[in-house]
Design an enzyme around this catalytic site. Sequence first.
Site, mmCIF file in Angstrom:
data_model
loop_
_atom_site.group_PDB
_atom_site.id
_atom_site.type_symbol
_atom_site.label_atom_id
_atom_site.label_comp_id
_atom_site.label_asym_id
_atom_site.label_seq_id
_atom_site.Cartn_x
_atom_site.Cartn_y
_atom_site.Cartn_z
ATOM 1 N N GLY A 1 -3.289 -7.535 -3.778
ATOM 2 C CA GLY A 1 -3.424 -6.045 -3.692
ATOM 3 C C GLY A 1 -2.151 -5.710 -3.062
ATOM 4 O O GLY A 1 -2.021 -4.643 -1.980
ATOM 5 N N GLY B 1 -0.394 0.031 0.186
ATOM 6 C CA GLY B 1 -0.814 -0.007 1.509
ATOM 7 C C GLY B 1 -0.260 -1.026 2.170
ATOM 8 O O GLY B 1 0.978 -1.372 2.106
ATOM 9 N N ILE B 2 -1.154 -1.864 2.868
ATOM 10 C CA ILE B 2 -0.628 -3.125 3.742
ATOM 11 C C ILE B 2 0.448 -4.047 2.955
ATOM 12 O O ILE B 2 1.308 -4.646 3.028
ATOM 13 C CB ILE B 2 -1.345 -3.742 4.513
ATOM 14 C CG1 ILE B 2 -2.058 -2.918 5.572
ATOM 15 C CG2 ILE B 2 -1.050 -5.004 5.258
ATOM 16 C CD1 ILE B 2 -3.310 -3.200 6.239
ATOM 17 N N GLY B 3 -0.317 -4.334 1.571
ATOM 18 C CA GLY B 3 0.155 -5.434 0.916
ATOM 19 C C GLY B 3 1.485 -4.919 0.239
ATOM 20 O O GLY B 3 2.338 -5.988 0.328
ATOM 21 N N TYR C 1 -19.208 -4.691 4.369
ATOM 22 C CA TYR C 1 -18.106 -4.908 4.474
ATOM 23 C C TYR C 1 -17.632 -5.773 5.699
ATOM 24 O O TYR C 1 -16.767 -6.797 5.573
ATOM 25 C CB TYR C 1 -17.349 -3.274 4.983
ATOM 26 C CG TYR C 1 -15.958 -3.454 5.306
ATOM 27 C CD1 TYR C 1 -14.912 -3.774 4.287
ATOM 28 C CD2 TYR C 1 -15.732 -3.482 6.622
ATOM 29 C CE1 TYR C 1 -13.637 -3.751 4.826
ATOM 30 C CE2 TYR C 1 -14.250 -3.639 6.927
ATOM 31 C CZ TYR C 1 -13.219 -3.664 5.912
ATOM 32 O OH TYR C 1 -11.882 -3.817 6.386
#
Length: 254
Positions: A9, A13-15, A142
């Site tokens: 991922g 984003g964070i990745g 989740y």
Amino acid sequence: MGGVAVVTGGGGGIGAAVAVALRADGWAVVVAGRTPLSGFGFAELDLSDVDSVRRAADALPGEVGLLVNNAGVMGVPCGRTARGWETHLAVNHLGHFLFTELLRPRLAGRVVAVTSGGPALSPFRFGDPMFDHEPYDKFAAYASSKAACLLHAVALRTRGVDAVAVNPGLTATGIGRHLTRDDVRDLLRRAAVRGVPAPRRPEVSARVVLTAALAPLPPAGHYYPDAEPGPVPEELLADDAAERLWAFSARAVR
């Protein structure tokens, strides 16, 4: 530093922030996911598809010095994979479980499992992990899947793998695109009650993930609930949960 680092991922984003920082630190970074990141190696990976997971693992070159299992979904509508897996559990945990197992003979370094604050709300749902019997709840799904991410790291550690889980904190990324405004308000309210900091920029959350990836490994039974290590909540480990999850996951991906 150096060697090959794989970030699932890592296309955004964070990745993506983690991938950029790792490359700056001297790693050869491969982004594994649906979306490439310009200037980086890429392995197409759909964590909900067992065949795609196998192809991605086969496509990676040589030894893997660092594996950051970062990809995830949140609050998605009720859905099933071709194998009948609930979507959160498929993408957030089972796909990563299989990917990690396929790479394990070539792992030369650490596995980082990106979890969340969700596990604090719910241990893994052993009684009905796929919502086959109870009404579907996207937040429960989740939270359970992220508890699985944390337990996966615990179980890897007992198998001699240099593994740790990390909660990067609430982060302003596209992972919440399936949430309604009411969902977001409720999520922020509950976070505030628990003293969780306000949403961070991806670059800030990435620093927490990088600490988990590159700092000395904390003692067994610990993870990174934020930038400093702490013990895994006892309620998540109750009834030999890590080993039970391992057995469940191994059967599922067989």
